[in-house]
Design a protein around this motif. Structure first.
Motif, PDB file in Angstrom:
ATOM      1  N   LEU A  20      28.338  31.146  60.669  1.00 29.85           N
ATOM      2  CA  LEU A  20      28.628  32.448  61.251  1.00 29.85           C
ATOM      3  C   LEU A  20      28.044  33.512  60.327  1.00 29.85           C
ATOM      4  N   SER A  21      27.188  34.371  60.872  1.00 30.33           N
ATOM      5  CA  SER A  21      26.656  35.493  60.093  1.00 30.33           C
ATOM      6  C   SER A  21      27.519  36.722  60.386  1.00 30.33           C
ATOM      7  N   VAL A  22      27.971  37.381  59.345  1.00 24.15           N
ATOM      8  CA  VAL A  22      28.780  38.587  59.486  1.00 24.15           C
ATOM      9  C   VAL A  22      27.947  39.756  58.977  1.00 24.15           C
ATOM     10  N   VAL A  23      27.432  40.562  59.906  1.00 24.67           N
ATOM     11  CA  VAL A  23      26.601  41.711  59.564  1.00 24.67           C
ATOM     12  C   VAL A  23      27.509  42.909  59.315  1.00 24.67           C
ATOM     13  N   MET A  24      27.360  43.494  58.118  1.00 27.38           N
ATOM     14  CA  MET A  24      28.215  44.617  57.705  1.00 27.38           C
ATOM     15  C   MET A  24      27.351  45.810  57.294  1.00 27.38           C
ATOM     16  N   PRO A  25      27.120  46.772  58.186  1.00 24.43           N
ATOM     17  CA  PRO A  25      26.376  47.968  57.786  1.00 24.43           C
ATOM     18  C   PRO A  25      27.207  48.811  56.812  1.00 24.43           C
ATOM     19  N   LEU A  26      26.549  49.287  55.758  1.00 25.47           N
ATOM     20  CA  LEU A  26      27.210  50.093  54.722  1.00 25.47           C
ATOM     21  C   LEU A  26      26.440  51.391  54.529  1.00 25.47           C
ATOM     22  N   TYR A  27      27.156  52.478  54.461  1.00 20.37           N
ATOM     23  CA  TYR A  27      26.512  53.749  54.140  1.00 20.37           C
ATOM     24  C   TYR A  27      27.456  54.560  53.268  1.00 20.37           C
ATOM     25  N   ARG A  28      27.011  54.785  52.039  1.00 16.90           N
ATOM     26  CA  ARG A  28      27.788  55.535  51.052  1.00 16.90           C
ATOM     27  C   ARG A  28      29.202  54.980  50.882  1.00 16.90           C
ATOM     28  N   LEU A  29      29.257  53.681  50.661  1.00 13.06           N
ATOM     29  CA  LEU A  29      30.539  53.001  50.464  1.00 13.06           C
ATOM     30  C   LEU A  29      30.617  52.329  49.098  1.00 13.06           C
ATOM     31  N   ALA A  30      29.908  52.865  48.115  1.00 11.65           N
ATOM     32  CA  ALA A  30      29.888  52.236  46.788  1.00 11.65           C
ATOM     33  C   ALA A  30      31.292  52.050  46.222  1.00 11.65           C
ATOM     34  N   ALA A  31      32.171  52.992  46.478  1.00 18.02           N
ATOM     35  CA  ALA A  31      33.514  52.921  45.914  1.00 18.02           C
ATOM     36  C   ALA A  31      34.339  51.760  46.468  1.00 18.02           C
ATOM     37  N   SER A  32      34.037  51.313  47.691  1.00 17.22           N
ATOM     38  CA  SER A  32      34.857  50.262  48.304  1.00 17.22           C
ATOM     39  C   SER A  32      34.094  48.980  48.639  1.00 17.22           C
ATOM     40  N   THR A  33      32.795  48.965  48.435  1.00 21.20           N
ATOM     41  CA  THR A  33      31.989  47.805  48.850  1.00 21.20           C
ATOM     42  C   THR A  33      32.444  46.511  48.208  1.00 21.20           C
ATOM     43  N   GLU A  34      32.619  46.493  46.904  1.00 20.52           N
ATOM     44  CA  GLU A  34      32.985  45.249  46.223  1.00 20.52           C
ATOM     45  C   GLU A  34      34.320  44.707  46.720  1.00 20.52           C
ATOM     46  N   ALA A  35      35.330  45.557  46.823  1.00 18.04           N
ATOM     47  CA  ALA A  35      36.648  45.112  47.285  1.00 18.04           C
ATOM     48  C   ALA A  35      36.595  44.632  48.731  1.00 18.04           C
ATOM     49  N   ASN A  36      35.845  45.331  49.581  1.00 19.49           N
ATOM     50  CA  ASN A  36      35.760  44.946  50.989  1.00 19.49           C
ATOM     51  C   ASN A  36      35.028  43.619  51.170  1.00 19.49           C
TER      52      ASN A  36
END
Length: 115
Positions: free
Chosen positions: A20-36
């Protein structure tokens, strides 16, 4: 067995030995990317679903790309990371297309980077 367990069992059965590929678009989420990313990886790992996380930094310019480059997935047996970095912001549609192109799983799921 509760209803959620039944849904995870159905998902695991559907994916089977595929991925299963889970595509996660990110934009200006540096503060929460690692935890998410960690939260999503742990969820699929706990249900033993072969998963390819495809986070797509849509030209954030806030350090999200550096987080993706160094995100640790040691200890995960069922989850791999395949980050994509867009050189400039092209919008959510562009990020999704980049994620689809990078995906190698038989099934694709979309999940916003802010969960």
């Amino acid at each position: 067995m509760n209803q959620m367990d039944e849904k995870w069992n159905l998902t695991r059965k559907m994916v089977g030995s595929d991925r299963l590929s889970v595509v996660m678009p990110l934009y200006r989420l540096a503060a929460s990317t690692e935890a998410n990313l960690k939260q999503v990886a742990e969820l699929f790992e706990s249900h033993a679903i072969e998963t390819e996380l495809v986070p797509v930094d849509d030209g954030s310019g806030d350090g999200t790309d550096a987080i993706l480059a160094h995100f640790p997935l040691a200890g995960f047996k069922h989850v791999v990371l395949k980050p994509v970095v867009c050189p400039r912001n092209g919008g959510k549609g562009t990020a999704l297309r980049a994620g689809f192109e990078a995906s190698t799983g038989r099934y694709v799921m979309l999940l916003d980077g802010d969960l």
